[in-house]
Structure formats: C-alpha cells, structure tokens
Design an enzyme around this catalytic site. Sequence first.
Site, PDB file in Angstrom:
ATOM      1  N   SER A 117      23.074 -25.933 -47.524  1.00  0.00           N
ATOM      2  CA  SER A 117      23.801 -24.661 -47.364  1.00  0.00           C
ATOM      3  C   SER A 117      24.241 -24.271 -48.741  1.00  0.00           C
ATOM      4  CB  SER A 117      24.508 -24.520 -46.147  1.00  0.00           C
ATOM      5  OG  SER A 117      25.652 -25.474 -46.434  1.00  0.00           O
ATOM      6  N   ASP A 118      25.017 -25.315 -49.511  1.00  0.00           N
ATOM      7  CA  ASP A 118      25.705 -24.886 -50.644  1.00  0.00           C
ATOM      8  C   ASP A 118      25.133 -25.736 -51.896  1.00  0.00           C
ATOM      9  OD1 ASP A 118      27.905 -23.790 -52.314  1.00  0.00           O
ATOM     10  OD2 ASP A 118      29.368 -25.196 -51.678  1.00  0.00           O
ATOM     11  N   MET A 119      23.848 -25.580 -52.208  1.00  0.00           N
ATOM     12  CA  MET A 119      23.439 -26.205 -53.451  1.00  0.00           C
ATOM     13  C   MET A 119      23.901 -25.627 -54.597  1.00  0.00           C
ATOM     14  SD  MET A 119      21.496 -28.456 -54.628  1.00  0.00           S
ATOM     15  CE  MET A 119      20.478 -29.371 -53.292  1.00  0.00           C
ATOM     16  N   ARG A 144      19.507 -20.454 -55.204  1.00  0.00           N
ATOM     17  CA  ARG A 144      21.205 -20.541 -55.237  1.00  0.00           C
ATOM     18  C   ARG A 144      21.597 -21.229 -56.399  1.00  0.00           C
ATOM     19  NH1 ARG A 144      25.253 -19.851 -51.488  1.00  0.00           N
ATOM     20  NH2 ARG A 144      26.941 -21.407 -51.860  1.00  0.00           N
TER      21      ARG A 144
END
Length: 188
Positions: A118-120, A156
Amino acid sequence: MVFSASTKKYVLRHYYRGGLIGKVNSDNFLFQGLKQTRAYQEFELLDKMNSLGLPVPIPYAGKISCSTVFYKADLIIELIEGAQDLVAILTKQAVHESRWREIGRVIRLFHDHNIYHSDMNSHNIMIDTSDKVWLIDFDKCAQRESGPWKEQTLARLLRSFRKEKTINNKLNWDEANWTTLMQGYQEH
C-alpha cells in the site's frame, strides 16, 4: 527502536496514525478483534511472505494493548543487517544498472505472488551490504487478486522517486533509472 538479544538485532515498531487524524489521535485504533489489528495482519503477511521466500524482514512478535474500545500496537521484526533505504543510498552515490534491474525483478516477484504494497515508495526499498534488495513496511498491505493495483503501485513508486528528486536535486536518480527498473520488472 533497535535492540539486540544474543547475536540477532531487532526493530521495535510502534503503530502510529497518519494524516489529519494522527494529529489528534496518534496511536489509538478502534479494536474490532485481534485478527483485525494492524500488527496481527502485518505479522501474518510477513510470515507468509517469508514462507514464499520473498525478501522481507522476519517477524518475531507483536503486542496489542487494549483499553475499552481502542488498542495500541507494536511489532518486533528482525533488523536487516547493514541495509539502507534506497533514498539514503542515492543521496551518497549512484546505483548501477544491474541493481535497478534487480529492484524491478524483486518488485515483480511480489506482484507474481499478488502481494499488494500500500505504500510502495523509495524509502521502503532497502539494499544490504551484499547488494540484496528487500522490501519493508507492510502495514495495511495484503495478498489480493491480480488487478490494476499492480500498475498503480508502480506509478506510486515513480511518483516517490520524482518527489525525492524535487526535494534533493543532487539525488542520484533520473528517468533512465526508472526505465532500467521497469526492464527488470518485465524481464522476470
């Protein structure tokens, strides 16, 4: 916080809230059962990824402290000895093309196992002293069905590199590095 026991070193990670809510409520989460806690879910996912042979830290313990309807959480994972995040490395030196391809290949390994990060971002990619690439910080991540999230994760990450470059113009990163990373991703 880093601590050691015997010959191994560990990282104690406390779970904090981000965003606007985090300014008012830094570390209390609504308790909806043990299996719904962030620490439990991250521990389970790290354990599963380790069993798949993916390069992630080994989880050792979690702690959930409940009070009324809220909980606070901590997770203990093994320290990746000698590893630095990619931004710290790029601040000091350029990364060889083969390493960029390896980063792409490693991300593809996770995607091939349908592991959603979710936070690459460029801070969650670590490289150790033997040049092994690791991914960290699997809070709010999961194994899920294949879908457009894979391309969104890559987008992202690209935004993360571009943002870091605007913060530090001397960062040893450019768009050609991204192209090489994507070659590694596609070659897998």
